[in-house]
Design an enzyme around this catalytic site. Structure first.
Site, PDB file in Angstrom:
ATOM      1  N   GLY A  45      14.055  19.884  17.967  1.00 16.90           N
ATOM      2  CA  GLY A  45      12.941  19.363  17.168  1.00 16.90           C
ATOM      3  C   GLY A  45      11.670  19.092  17.950  1.00 16.90           C
ATOM      4  N   ASP A 101      11.097  14.420  18.711  1.00 15.37           N
ATOM      5  CA  ASP A 101      10.232  14.593  17.543  1.00 15.37           C
ATOM      6  C   ASP A 101      10.118  13.309  16.740  1.00 15.37           C
ATOM      7  OD1 ASP A 101      12.894  14.696  16.751  1.00 15.37           O
ATOM      8  OD2 ASP A 101      12.717  16.560  15.607  1.00 15.37           O
ATOM      9  N   ASP A 104      14.466   7.772  14.325  1.00 14.71           N
ATOM     10  CA  ASP A 104      14.892   7.318  12.993  1.00 14.71           C
ATOM     11  C   ASP A 104      15.905   6.190  13.168  1.00 14.71           C
ATOM     12  OD1 ASP A 104      15.355   7.146  10.290  1.00 14.71           O
ATOM     13  OD2 ASP A 104      16.525   8.980  10.138  1.00 14.71           O
ATOM     14  N   PHE A 153      12.178  12.270   4.284  1.00 15.86           N
ATOM     15  CA  PHE A 153      12.533  13.378   5.160  1.00 15.86           C
ATOM     16  C   PHE A 153      11.366  14.350   5.274  1.00 15.86           C
ATOM     17  CE2 PHE A 153      14.697  17.109   6.742  1.00 15.86           C
ATOM     18  CZ  PHE A 153      15.589  16.545   7.639  1.00 15.86           C
ATOM     19  N   VAL A 154      10.944  14.616   6.509  1.00 18.55           N
ATOM     20  CA  VAL A 154       9.774  15.468   6.733  1.00 18.55           C
ATOM     21  C   VAL A 154      10.149  16.719   7.527  1.00 18.55           C
ATOM     22  CG1 VAL A 154       8.098  13.576   6.601  1.00 18.55           C
ATOM     23  CG2 VAL A 154       9.134  14.137   8.806  1.00 18.55           C
ATOM     24  N   ARG A 166      10.448  24.793  11.008  1.00 12.26           N
ATOM     25  CA  ARG A 166       9.980  24.291  12.309  1.00 12.26           C
ATOM     26  C   ARG A 166       8.597  24.860  12.636  1.00 12.26           C
ATOM     27  NH1 ARG A 166      14.276  21.619  14.750  1.00 12.26           N
ATOM     28  NH2 ARG A 166      16.332  22.557  14.572  1.00 12.26           N
TER      29      ARG A 166
HETATM   30  P1  IMP Z   1      18.064   9.373  14.900  1.00 13.85           P
HETATM   31  O1  IMP Z   1      19.176   9.747  15.838  1.00 13.85           O
HETATM   32  O2  IMP Z   1      18.564   8.871  13.573  1.00 13.85           O
HETATM   33  O3  IMP Z   1      17.016   8.466  15.500  1.00 13.85           O
HETATM   34  O4  IMP Z   1      17.369  10.694  14.449  1.00 13.85           O
HETATM   35  C1  IMP Z   1      16.650  11.424  15.313  1.00 13.85           C
HETATM   36  C2  IMP Z   1      16.847  12.903  15.070  1.00 13.85           C
HETATM   37  O5  IMP Z   1      17.169  13.202  13.713  1.00 13.85           O
HETATM   38  C3  IMP Z   1      15.549  13.580  15.380  1.00 13.85           C
HETATM   39  O6  IMP Z   1      15.560  14.039  16.704  1.00 13.85           O
HETATM   40  C4  IMP Z   1      15.496  14.686  14.365  1.00 13.85           C
HETATM   41  O7  IMP Z   1      16.066  15.839  14.932  1.00 13.85           O
HETATM   42  C5  IMP Z   1      16.343  14.229  13.215  1.00 13.85           C
HETATM   43  N1  IMP Z   1      15.525  13.689  12.087  1.00 13.85           N
HETATM   44  C6  IMP Z   1      15.401  12.394  11.711  1.00 13.85           C
HETATM   45  N2  IMP Z   1      14.576  12.260  10.662  1.00 13.85           N
HETATM   46  C7  IMP Z   1      14.158  13.519  10.364  1.00 13.85           C
HETATM   47  C8  IMP Z   1      13.266  14.040   9.362  1.00 13.85           C
HETATM   48  O8  IMP Z   1      12.655  13.340   8.539  1.00 13.85           O
HETATM   49  N3  IMP Z   1      13.082  15.397   9.396  1.00 13.85           N
HETATM   50  C9  IMP Z   1      13.697  16.218  10.296  1.00 13.85           C
HETATM   51  N4  IMP Z   1      14.532  15.764  11.248  1.00 13.85           N
HETATM   52  C10 IMP Z   1      14.764  14.420  11.282  1.00 13.85           C
HETATM   53 MG    MG Z   2      16.116  16.051  17.170  1.00 16.50          MG
END
Ligand code: IMP
Ligand code: MG
Length: 182
Positions: A45, A101, A104, A153-154, A166
């Site tokens: 990402g 990227d 979350d 979600f983006v 992407r």
């Molecule tokens: P986390 O582990 O929940 O913090 O999520 C981080 C990873 O989830 C990022 O590196 C992204 O690859 C993916 N991700 C989280 N939210 C989104 C979104 O809104 N769109 C696309 N990928 C996301």
């Molecule tokens: Mg990622």
């Protein structure tokens, strides 16, 4: 691709301007230093953000890579971060800047930091383009954040849905039916 987009959240121009500001902040944090800096993008990402950001940074650096996945297939909720490909570069005694990227739930960054700490770098900082503050836990903080966004979600500028979008140049939200049909 354009026909799948519901609305643009952050335009190409806004992204360019903010990435430029982030590069200045990051450069100010790493003055001409020894023994140098290693960028560690979390694939896939972060690739577009990485490419734009590092070309605005004046210092010498190396590039390592690590691959983490938390989404498989047509889903928009994290299923827990797992390591897919480990770091491919020696970071012992180096200053490390992790690039991702989006922050979350924080599972991805937590996993990568724990993993990199095992190699005993001199420092670890983190730069993320986007942050969804609604879910970000207190123990996972990014040093550099581009934009805070709402919990939706983006896609675009490196971020995907089920592997697609992407290469879309803006950060955008897809039409609701695109998320369900995959
Ligand atoms: P986390 O582990 O929940 O913090 O999520 C981080 C990873 O989830 C990022 O590196 C992204 O690859 C993916 N991700 C989280 N939210 C989104 C979104 O809104 N769109 C696309 N990928 C996301
Ligand atoms: Mg990622």
């Amino acid at each position: 691709m354009e026909g799948d987009i519901e609305r643009v959240l952050i335009s190409e121009q806004q992204l360019a301007q903010r990435v430029d500001e982030m590069a200045r902040d990051i450069a100010a944090c790493y003055p001409e230093m020894d023994p140098g800096l290693v960028m560690v993008p979390i694939l896939s990402g972060s690739i577009i953000f990485l490419a734009d950001l590092i070309r605005l940074l004046p210092m010498k650096m190396k590039l390592g890579m690590i691959t983490v996945s938390s989404y498989s297939g047509a889903v928009t909720e994290s299923q827990g971060a797992s390591l897919k490909m480990d770091l491919n570069i020696d970071i012992r005694g180096q200053h490390v800047l992790i690039i991702d990227d989006i922050l979350d739930t924080g599972g991805t960054l937590r996993l990568v930091r724990e993993r990199l700490r095992l190699h005993e770098p001199k420092s670890i900082r983190t730069a993320v383009l986007l942050r969804k503050p609604s879910k970000a836990p207190k123990d996972v903080v990014a040093d550099f954040v581009g934009f805070e966004i709402a919990d939706e979600f983006v896609v675009g500028y490196g971020l995907d849905y089920d592997g697609h979008y992407r290469n879309y140049p803006n950060i955008a939200v897809l039409k609701a039916d695109r998320y369900t049909t995959g």
